[in-house]
Design an enzyme around this catalytic site. Structure first.
Site, PDB file in Angstrom:
ATOM      1  N   ALA A 196       0.836  -1.201   0.000  1.00  0.00           N
ATOM      2  CA  ALA A 196       0.000   0.000   0.000  1.00  0.00           C
ATOM      3  C   ALA A 196       0.870   1.249   0.000  1.00  0.00           C
ATOM      4  CB  ALA A 196      -0.927  -0.006   1.204  1.00  0.00           C
ATOM      5  N   TYR A 197       1.924   1.230   0.809  1.00  0.00           N
ATOM      6  CA  TYR A 197       2.860   2.356   0.841  1.00  0.00           C
ATOM      7  C   TYR A 197       3.549   2.521  -0.509  1.00  0.00           C
ATOM      8  CZ  TYR A 197       7.051   5.043   2.023  1.00  0.00           C
ATOM      9  OH  TYR A 197       8.063   5.969   2.043  1.00  0.00           O
ATOM     10  N   VAL A 198       4.034   1.411  -1.057  1.00  0.00           N
ATOM     11  CA  VAL A 198       4.696   1.443  -2.368  1.00  0.00           C
ATOM     12  C   VAL A 198       3.737   1.985  -3.426  1.00  0.00           C
ATOM     13  CG1 VAL A 198       5.552  -0.034  -4.229  1.00  0.00           C
ATOM     14  CG2 VAL A 198       6.397  -0.353  -1.894  1.00  0.00           C
ATOM     15  N   SER A 200       1.215   4.017  -3.004  1.00  0.00           N
ATOM     16  CA  SER A 200       0.991   5.452  -2.814  1.00  0.00           C
ATOM     17  C   SER A 200       2.162   6.261  -3.365  1.00  0.00           C
ATOM     18  CB  SER A 200       0.767   5.770  -1.329  1.00  0.00           C
ATOM     19  OG  SER A 200       1.970   5.681  -0.578  1.00  0.00           O
ATOM     20  N   LYS A 201       3.376   5.737  -3.203  1.00  0.00           N
ATOM     21  CA  LYS A 201       4.543   6.463  -3.704  1.00  0.00           C
ATOM     22  C   LYS A 201       4.658   6.352  -5.226  1.00  0.00           C
ATOM     23  CE  LYS A 201       5.973   8.142   0.172  1.00  0.00           C
ATOM     24  NZ  LYS A 201       5.884   9.605   0.424  1.00  0.00           N
TER      25      LYS A 201
END
Length: 327
Positions: A196-198, A200-201
């Protein structure tokens, strides 16, 4: 308005607002040992940094202050606002808002515009963000949604709100500002358990490139900065390797292996937040900046190699390293 301030305004107009003269006049104010008047604040170069309570933002704020900028910094608590105000003095103005709170963002715009008026913002450093973790197969959708709400939607809510003060309007009364969006190595390299973080980036990377091309209309530049791991006290806390709701899942041992590896690497090879703060000032002041900067301690192993190896080879290397593959 006192005579000193009037004379400084006249000098700035004669010099065409040159950066060296502006910096000289700012330094006179900083060494006077008194609080800055609103007229004097309006003569300085202003930057807004989101998420200055901790981490990169916390280090970037004093780095910009030391270079003579007046820094507006977003925080989410009055306690943090007062603490930073005491530490950084008159060159720092806290703004109390969460990037997901559109009403609070609008209030912050009104405050900043009232203080700097026609001088506008020289820069916006979008640093605020969060990181969630977990296998995408099991991670609650609300957590994934929250990840994008903060790191993508919230970032662009702030950007849209402050773009007029950066010069995104016809007949702007000040030079166009510059935007720095803090991405991550994860904006280009995808690790497991932080999908999820990846995501978003990756979204931030693509939208930043589109935004930069759109803002050519106003002369506003958009630059991406993708740091690697950063040394912070968070890695010393037990929570850094806790599995939470995934403790009983099939992925639990692999997640624990990955987290331990990541924490150890961050503590050993991570960059200090202070180093990144100084680097952000250098990038912000670059005459001909690149569109993207990667800031890592071990550039070859932490950036170059993962990007040149075939995807399937990276899959196997990561899979074997954390136990997702047995052979």
């Amino acid at each position: 308005m006192n005579r000193e301030v009037v004379s400084r305004q006249q000098a700035l107009r004669r010099a065409g607002g040159s950066s060296w003269l502006r910096g000289f006049m700012t330094s006179r104010t900083l060494t006077s040992g008194r609080s800055l008047h609103l007229e004097e604040i309006a003569l300085m170069k202003h930057v807004l940094i989101t998420g200055v309570s901790t981490g990169i933002g916390h280090a970037a704020a004093p780095a910009f202050v030391r270079k003579g900028y007046h820094v507006y910094g977003s925080v989410r608590s009055q306690v943090d606002a007062e603490k930073l105000q005491r530490a950084l003095g008159a060159q720092f103005s806290p703004l109390l808002f969460d990037v997901t709170d559109h009403v609070a963002i609008a209030d912050a715009v009104v405050k900043v515009e009232a203080e700097i008026g026609r001088e506008g913002l020289a820069g916006l450093i979008n640093n605020a963000g969060i990181s969630t973790s977990g296998p995408l197969m099991l991670q609650p959708l609300d957590d994934i949604r929250r990840q994008f709400e903060v790191n993508v939607i919230g970032l662009f809510a702030v950007t849209q709100a402050f773009l007029p003060l950066l010069g995104a309007q016809q007949n702007a009364t000040h030079p166009p500002g510059r935007i720095i969006n803090i991405s991550s190595v994860g904006g280009k390299i995808a690790a497991p358990f932080v999908g999820a973080y990846v995501g978003s980036k990756h979204a931030l990377e693509g939208m930043s490139h589109s935004l930069r091309r759109e803002l050519q209309l106003y002369g506003i530049d958009v630059i991406l900065v993708g740091p690697g791991p950063v040394k912070t006290a968070i890695w010393d806390k037990p929570s850094a390797t806790e599995l939470g709701i995934f403790a009983g899942s099939d992925y639990a041992p692999m997640m624990l292996s990955f987290q331990k590896f990541f924490v150890e690497s961050a503590k050993k090879d991570g960059l200090s937040a202070e180093t990144l703060g100084r680097r952000l000032v250098e990038i912000f002041e670059a005459k001909k900046p690149k569109t993207r900067y990667t800031v890592v301690s071990k550039r070859f192993s932490g950036w170059v190699l993962p990007r040149i190896l075939p995807d399937r080879m990276m899959d196997r290397l990561i899979g074997k390293a954390v136990g997702l593959l047995k052979n």
